[in-house]
Scaffold this motif. Structure first.
Motif, short mmCIF file in Angstrom:
data_model
loop_
_atom_site.label_atom_id
_atom_site.label_comp_id
_atom_site.label_asym_id
_atom_site.label_seq_id
_atom_site.Cartn_x
_atom_site.Cartn_y
_atom_site.Cartn_z
N SER A 56 0.82 -1.22 0.00
CA SER A 56 0.00 0.00 0.00
C SER A 56 0.85 1.27 0.00
O SER A 56 0.33 2.37 0.09
CB SER A 56 -0.95 -0.01 1.20
OG SER A 56 -0.22 -0.03 2.40
N GLY A 57 2.18 1.10 -0.11
CA GLY A 57 3.06 2.26 -0.23
C GLY A 57 3.62 2.81 1.07
O GLY A 57 4.28 3.85 1.07
N VAL A 58 3.38 2.14 2.19
CA VAL A 58 3.91 2.60 3.48
C VAL A 58 5.39 2.25 3.56
O VAL A 58 5.79 1.10 3.35
CB VAL A 58 3.14 1.96 4.66
CG1 VAL A 58 3.74 2.37 5.99
CG2 VAL A 58 1.67 2.35 4.59
N ALA A 59 6.22 3.25 3.88
CA ALA A 59 7.67 3.05 3.96
C ALA A 59 8.05 2.13 5.11
O ALA A 59 7.40 2.12 6.16
CB ALA A 59 8.37 4.39 4.11
N ALA A 60 9.11 1.36 4.91
CA ALA A 60 9.63 0.47 5.96
C ALA A 60 9.94 1.27 7.22
O ALA A 60 10.49 2.36 7.15
CB ALA A 60 10.89 -0.23 5.46
N ASP A 61 9.58 0.70 8.37
CA ASP A 61 9.86 1.37 9.63
C ASP A 61 11.10 0.78 10.31
O ASP A 61 11.25 0.86 11.52
CB ASP A 61 8.64 1.32 10.56
CG ASP A 61 8.26 -0.10 10.96
OD1 ASP A 61 8.87 -1.06 10.44
OD2 ASP A 61 7.34 -0.24 11.78
N GLY A 62 11.97 0.22 9.52
CA GLY A 62 13.23 -0.32 10.01
C GLY A 62 14.25 -0.28 8.88
O GLY A 62 13.94 0.12 7.77
N THR A 63 15.46 -0.68 9.18
CA THR A 63 16.51 -0.65 8.17
C THR A 63 16.37 -1.79 7.18
O THR A 63 15.90 -2.87 7.53
CB THR A 63 17.90 -0.66 8.85
OG1 THR A 63 18.89 -0.32 7.89
CG2 THR A 63 18.22 -1.99 9.47
N SER A 64 16.75 -1.54 5.94
CA SER A 64 16.71 -2.55 4.88
C SER A 64 18.12 -2.71 4.34
O SER A 64 18.85 -1.74 4.16
CB SER A 64 15.75 -2.12 3.77
OG SER A 64 14.43 -2.04 4.27
N TYR A 65 18.50 -3.95 4.04
CA TYR A 65 19.89 -4.24 3.69
C TYR A 65 19.97 -5.58 2.96
O TYR A 65 18.93 -6.19 2.67
CB TYR A 65 20.75 -4.26 4.95
CG TYR A 65 20.21 -5.17 6.04
CD1 TYR A 65 20.70 -6.45 6.21
CD2 TYR A 65 19.18 -4.75 6.88
CE1 TYR A 65 20.19 -7.29 7.19
CE2 TYR A 65 18.67 -5.57 7.87
CZ TYR A 65 19.18 -6.85 8.01
OH TYR A 65 18.66 -7.68 8.98
N ALA A 66 21.18 -6.05 2.67
CA ALA A 66 21.41 -7.34 2.00
C ALA A 66 20.54 -7.45 0.75
O ALA A 66 19.73 -8.35 0.61
CB ALA A 66 21.18 -8.51 2.95
N VAL A 67 20.73 -6.53 -0.16
CA VAL A 67 19.86 -6.38 -1.33
C VAL A 67 20.46 -7.08 -2.55
O VAL A 67 21.67 -7.04 -2.76
CB VAL A 67 19.66 -4.88 -1.65
CG1 VAL A 67 18.65 -4.70 -2.76
CG2 VAL A 67 19.25 -4.12 -0.41
N THR A 68 19.60 -7.69 -3.35
CA THR A 68 19.99 -8.23 -4.64
C THR A 68 18.85 -7.95 -5.62
O THR A 68 17.72 -7.73 -5.21
CB THR A 68 20.32 -9.74 -4.55
OG1 THR A 68 20.92 -10.17 -5.77
CG2 THR A 68 19.10 -10.57 -4.24
N VAL A 69 19.18 -7.91 -6.90
CA VAL A 69 18.19 -7.53 -7.90
C VAL A 69 18.24 -8.51 -9.07
O VAL A 69 19.30 -9.03 -9.41
CB VAL A 69 18.42 -6.07 -8.36
CG1 VAL A 69 19.77 -5.89 -9.02
CG2 VAL A 69 17.33 -5.56 -9.24
N SER A 70 17.06 -8.78 -9.67
CA SER A 70 17.01 -9.68 -10.81
C SER A 70 17.70 -9.04 -12.01
O SER A 70 17.88 -7.82 -12.08
CB SER A 70 15.56 -10.04 -11.16
OG SER A 70 14.84 -8.89 -11.57
#
Length: 146
Positions: A100-114
């Motif tokens: 619904s578009g609500v931003a994460a309320d914590g840290t995001s990391y360890a990212v990979t992309v197709s």
């Protein structure tokens, strides 16, 4: 419609990661550099640490992580956030948001992309990324269909 999925066990074929590259990606068609980690003002770079995660195979979508406070849709200062920039349109979108578009309320990391840039997998300590479900802030794995 953009969708976000939580994975208990992740085994995704076709996801690639690029490391050790600058977030000022080189435009291979023109030989020019393009500032990817730009703020609301096109000539202004991110005002905090930013790192490259991946580039789609056609070079159009660049995914990066940043703790900057002057990038689009910054609603939780101090956390690392995931962004994807479309080099054709110049649009930068926040990736680590709920359906619904609500931003994460914590840290995001360890990212990979197709390879095509459509799917972004990441780990986050946020507990609000799946609508209607409260998730402990212990670090879960998600996939976003951008």
């Amino acid at each position: 419609m953009r969708k976000l999925f939580m994975l208990g066990l992740i085994s995704l074929i076709g996801l690639v990661s690029v490391s050790g590259l600058s977030s000022d990606a080189a435009n291979t068609l023109t030989g020019d550099n393009t500032l990817v980690s730009s703020g609301a003002n096109a000539g202004e770079g991110a005002n905090a640490s930013t790192g490259l995660v991946g580039v789609s195979s056609d070079g159009n979508l660049v995914t990066f992580i940043s703790s900057a406070t002057n990038l689009p849709d910054v609603s939780n200062y101090g956390y690392s956030k995931i962004y994807q920039k479309n080099l054709k349109t110049g649009a930068t979108a926040r990736v680590d948001v709920s359906s619904s578009g609500v931003a994460a309320d914590g840290t995001s990391y360890a990212v990979t992309v197709s390879e095509n840039g459509r799917y972004v997998a990441f780990r986050s300590s946020a507990h609000n990324l799946i609508d209607g479900i409260t998730i402990p802030k212990t670090g879960q794995v998600y996939v976003r269909d951008t």
